[in-house]
Design a protein around this motif. Structure first.
Motif, PDB file in Angstrom:
ATOM      1  N   CYS A  61      -5.218  -0.929  -0.651  1.00  0.00           N
ATOM      2  CA  CYS A  61      -4.637  -1.352   0.524  1.00  0.00           C
ATOM      3  C   CYS A  61      -3.219  -0.461   0.868  1.00  0.00           C
ATOM      4  O   CYS A  61      -3.130  -0.350   1.856  1.00  0.00           O
ATOM      5  N   LYS A  62      -2.423  -0.422  -0.275  1.00  0.00           N
ATOM      6  CA  LYS A  62      -1.055   0.134  -0.139  1.00  0.00           C
ATOM      7  C   LYS A  62      -1.442   1.620   0.176  1.00  0.00           C
ATOM      8  O   LYS A  62      -0.637   2.228   1.192  1.00  0.00           O
ATOM      9  N   GLU A  65      -2.699   2.072   3.970  1.00  0.00           N
ATOM     10  CA  GLU A  65      -1.818   1.872   5.059  1.00  0.00           C
ATOM     11  C   GLU A  65      -0.916   3.267   5.219  1.00  0.00           C
ATOM     12  O   GLU A  65      -0.346   3.431   6.338  1.00  0.00           O
ATOM     13  N   HIS A  82       6.537   4.372   2.323  1.00  0.00           N
ATOM     14  CA  HIS A  82       6.384   3.213   1.526  1.00  0.00           C
ATOM     15  C   HIS A  82       7.385   2.537   1.270  1.00  0.00           C
ATOM     16  O   HIS A  82       8.580   2.640   1.085  1.00  0.00           O
ATOM     17  N   ASN A  83       7.286   1.074   1.313  1.00  0.00           N
ATOM     18  CA  ASN A  83       8.347   0.218   1.234  1.00  0.00           C
ATOM     19  C   ASN A  83       9.278   0.185   2.248  1.00  0.00           C
ATOM     20  O   ASN A  83      10.656   0.226   1.874  1.00  0.00           O
ATOM     21  N   LEU A 121       2.409   4.314  -7.887  1.00  0.00           N
ATOM     22  CA  LEU A 121       2.767   2.676  -7.640  1.00  0.00           C
ATOM     23  C   LEU A 121       3.022   2.045  -8.559  1.00  0.00           C
ATOM     24  O   LEU A 121       4.025   0.993  -8.883  1.00  0.00           O
ATOM     25  N   GLU A 125       6.619  -0.088  -9.341  1.00  0.00           N
ATOM     26  CA  GLU A 125       6.920  -1.467  -9.513  1.00  0.00           C
ATOM     27  C   GLU A 125       7.164  -1.976 -10.900  1.00  0.00           C
ATOM     28  O   GLU A 125       7.284  -3.104 -11.022  1.00  0.00           O
ATOM     29  N   GLU A 249       1.398  -9.670  -3.915  1.00  0.00           N
ATOM     30  CA  GLU A 249       0.875  -8.710  -2.843  1.00  0.00           C
ATOM     31  C   GLU A 249      -0.442  -9.000  -2.659  1.00  0.00           C
ATOM     32  O   GLU A 249      -0.964  -8.865  -1.421  1.00  0.00           O
TER      33      GLU A 249
END
Length: 313
Positions: A61-62, A65, A82-83, A121, A125, A249
């Motif tokens: 999903c990230k 997007e 991103h973010n 990712l 994180e 998330e």
């Protein structure tokens, strides 16, 4: 899903970054133990290191997007979003330089694949694992000499200062920031920080975020360094930063999905009888589709045209 599982296996097991897992690397990893657990564990989401479907859903999903044209590749502008543009442009450039990507597409066409995004990712994180430390060290080591010089640290910190100025926040002078980071890492040799130094450090996430992630840097600034170190030592190996992020998330995505379904149910009440019948048919088809299935837009993409082999070169 299975391409992501492959990337997570290589991310954790292939410690040499060669793109080929050796027998010795396999023995030293916990991969075979996790494979054995597949026969015993009914819920695959409990196997968070490689096989979790919830983790796949979050990562996909990230990526979806950011991948606005849905060609299964993202460019510098896509990744920069991103973010909410938290990562510095200089770091984005380094990611696309080929320092941490496989294949030629990043350098040739200025795009990275879904496989590259999986590495990005997870590294973004959870900056405490051996692979993520190596990932960001490679990005920050501009001259590839195996050590981070004061010049390289200043190069990345300059953009952080510019961002803070734009936010009307007075940045810490580089000299003061450098003293803090040297106290944090405690390098073995004066004037440079090695990969070994960072792997010994308990707060590598604070170190890296200081130089290229403005949002997390500001978040760290609100906390006491000693309390963060105490929390880090107290957590042990129970749950990683990546697992925390993925769980949070996933809950957000499920809540959004539920809210969307609720809105659609309310909308159906205003439809004409004919449209209501059509909506019921669509709803029935959606209910038959597994929750974790990829968005229907993917049907427009010919997966055979996607050259996955480049991701393992």
């Amino acid at each position: 899903y299975f391409f992501q599982v492959i990337q997570r296996i290589f991310y954790t097991v292939n410690r040499s970054w060669s793109g080929k897992i050796t027998c010795n690397e396999l023995r030293k990893s916990n991969f075979l133990q996790n494979v054995a657990l597949l026969e015993e564990e009914a819920d695959i989401n409990q196997l968070t290191e490689y096989f979790s479907y919830e983790h796949f859903y979050v990562i996909y999903c990230k990526f979806w997007e950011l991948d606005t044209d849905h060609d299964l590749y993202i460019d510098r502008k896509d990744l920069a979003r991103h973010n909410d543009h938290a990562i510095s442009n200089r770091m984005i450039e380094r990611i696309f330089s080929g320092a941490v990507t496989r294949g030629r597409k990043a350098q040739k066409d200025g795009k990275i694949s879904y496989a590259d995004f999986v590495w990005f990712l997870i590294s973004e994180e959870d900056k405490k694992t051996p692979t993520s430390i190596e990932y960001w060290f490679r990005c920050m080591d501009l001259d590839g000499d195996g050590a981070l010089s004061m010049y390289e640290l200043e190069y990345f910190y300059e953009e952080q200062c510019q961002k803070l100025d734009n936010m009307a926040i007075e940045p810490l002078p580089f000299e003061d920031c450098l003293c803090q980071m040297l106290d944090l890492v405690k390098p073995q040799y004066e004037g440079k920080i090695t990969l070994h130094d960072l792997k010994r450090c308990k707060l590598t996430n604070v170190f890296f975020d200081t130089f290229f992630n403005i949002e997390k840097y500001l978040d760290h600034e609100q906390k006491d360094q000693f309390s963060m170190l105490r929390d880090s030592e107290g957590e042990g190996q129970e749950i990683s930063d990546w697992e925390k992020y993925a769980a949070e998330e996933y809950d957000i995505l499920v809540a959004e999905e539920a809210a969307s379904d609720q809105w659609n149910d309310g909308y159906e009440a205003e439809l004409s009888p004919v449209d209501h019948q059509k909506a019921n048919v669509l709803k029935y088809q959606m209910e038959k589709r597994p929750f974790f299935e990829m968005p229907s837009h993917l049907a427009d993409v010919d997966l055979d045209e996607y050259d996955y082999e480049e991701d393992f070169e």
